[in-house]
Design a protein around this motif. Structure first.
Motif, PDB file in Angstrom:
ATOM      1  N   VAL A 104      22.646  35.131  50.715  1.00  0.00           N
ATOM      2  CA  VAL A 104      21.716  34.743  51.763  1.00  0.00           C
ATOM      3  C   VAL A 104      20.291  34.903  51.236  1.00  0.00           C
ATOM      4  O   VAL A 104      19.924  35.965  50.736  1.00  0.00           O
ATOM      5  CB  VAL A 104      21.896  35.616  53.028  1.00  0.00           C
ATOM      6  CG1 VAL A 104      20.853  35.233  54.081  1.00  0.00           C
ATOM      7  CG2 VAL A 104      23.307  35.448  53.578  1.00  0.00           C
ATOM      8  N   VAL A 105      19.507  33.848  51.320  1.00  0.00           N
ATOM      9  CA  VAL A 105      18.107  33.887  50.898  1.00  0.00           C
ATOM     10  C   VAL A 105      17.242  33.662  52.141  1.00  0.00           C
ATOM     11  O   VAL A 105      17.441  32.705  52.884  1.00  0.00           O
ATOM     12  CB  VAL A 105      17.808  32.805  49.841  1.00  0.00           C
ATOM     13  CG1 VAL A 105      16.330  32.837  49.470  1.00  0.00           C
ATOM     14  CG2 VAL A 105      18.676  33.019  48.604  1.00  0.00           C
ATOM     15  N   LEU A 164      17.115  38.849  60.504  1.00  0.00           N
ATOM     16  CA  LEU A 164      18.226  38.790  59.532  1.00  0.00           C
ATOM     17  C   LEU A 164      19.541  39.110  60.222  1.00  0.00           C
ATOM     18  O   LEU A 164      20.553  38.434  60.020  1.00  0.00           O
ATOM     19  CB  LEU A 164      17.983  39.777  58.389  1.00  0.00           C
ATOM     20  CG  LEU A 164      16.989  39.331  57.306  1.00  0.00           C
ATOM     21  CD1 LEU A 164      16.728  40.481  56.331  1.00  0.00           C
ATOM     22  CD2 LEU A 164      17.512  38.104  56.546  1.00  0.00           C
ATOM     23  N   GLN A 165      19.530  40.158  61.023  1.00  0.00           N
ATOM     24  CA  GLN A 165      20.747  40.553  61.730  1.00  0.00           C
ATOM     25  C   GLN A 165      21.220  39.449  62.660  1.00  0.00           C
ATOM     26  O   GLN A 165      22.426  39.165  62.760  1.00  0.00           O
ATOM     27  CB  GLN A 165      20.513  41.842  62.515  1.00  0.00           C
ATOM     28  CG  GLN A 165      21.788  42.437  63.136  1.00  0.00           C
ATOM     29  CD  GLN A 165      22.791  42.839  62.085  1.00  0.00           C
ATOM     30  OE1 GLN A 165      22.476  43.596  61.175  1.00  0.00           O
ATOM     31  NE2 GLN A 165      24.001  42.308  62.166  1.00  0.00           N
TER      32      GLN A 165
END
Length: 235
Positions: A213-214, A230-231
């Motif tokens: 994941v970027v 992000l979560q």
């Protein structure tokens, strides 16, 4: 583990140290194997080892403690080892497993004799189960303390996996006459690190398209908001 990871394997000490009680342990296991655990008395063990009965009880609490004394010493050494700073807690747990394996592999015949005695006595088999859980709990508690915020399921899952892998490889050594090199355990632990995505080389055991994941965020964005977003995406 792989060459990269195994290079970090040091363990509590550079090599397992012989216990001053080793002669008593060896004498006891020889008697247990020859005439049976229940049929062997403390007096017989003390006589065979060349120590007094009182010395035996100062060193051990009873006959079953003779069988498991190595585990008690190893657990103490692992606690000291894990209490030290480690750059990578996941690798430290694997290092600890490798150290324990090296201890028993250093004298496989004695380890096999102990294994045969334990398998033949139900009470000793039950204590063995408890002892195995103590290693697992030690690893679990260490990971939780070393990695604040770690999901408890990840901690207990990795601890259980390392313990299970260790026991599987060790039983291969104990059940057969052939040597099982530590490289077998290293390789299996290497795979465990990859399965959890925590291998030092950054590789995982799967090549799924979403394994990497970027994300890009403005430098001014608060860290808490970065974590929240992000979560949100990962969920």
């Amino acid at each position: 583990m792989s060459d990269t990871a195994s290079a970090r394997v040091t363990g509590p000490t550079s090599a397992p140290q012989a216990s001053p009680r080793a002669a008593v342990v060896a004498a006891a296991l020889e008697l247990f194997a020859r005439q049976g655990f229940d049929q062997t008395s403390v007096e017989q063990i003390a006589q065979a080892a060349g120590v007094s009965r009182s010395t035996f009880f100062r060193q051990f609490g009873g006959k079953d403690d003779v069988v498991f004394t190595d585990h008690e010493e190893l657990l103490d050494q692992l606690r000291e080892f894990l209490a030290q700073p480690h750059a990578d807690p996941w690798v430290a747990v694997c290092d600890a497993s490798l150290f324990v394996y090296a201890h028993f592999a250093a004298d496989p015949e004695l380890a096999r004799r102990r294994y045969a005695v334990v398998r033949g006595v139900p009470a000793l088999r039950e204590r063995e189960i408890v002892t195995v859980f103590r290693y697992e709990r030690l690893f679990d508690e260490y990971l939780r303390a070393s990695l604040p915020g770690l999901d408890p399921l990840d901690a207990v899952g990795f601890a259980a996996l390392v313990t299970a892998i260790h026991n599987h490889v060790l039983r291969r050594l104990l059940r057969g006459p052939k040597k099982v090199p530590a490289s077998v355990l290293r390789s299996a632990l290497d795979d465990a690190l990859r399965r959890f995505g925590v291998h030092p080389d950054g590789q995982t055991s799967r090549a799924a398209s979403d394994d990497l994941v970027v994300a890009v965020f403005p430098r001014s964005m608060p860290t808490a908001e970065v974590a929240r977003r992000l979560q949100e995406r990962l969920d």
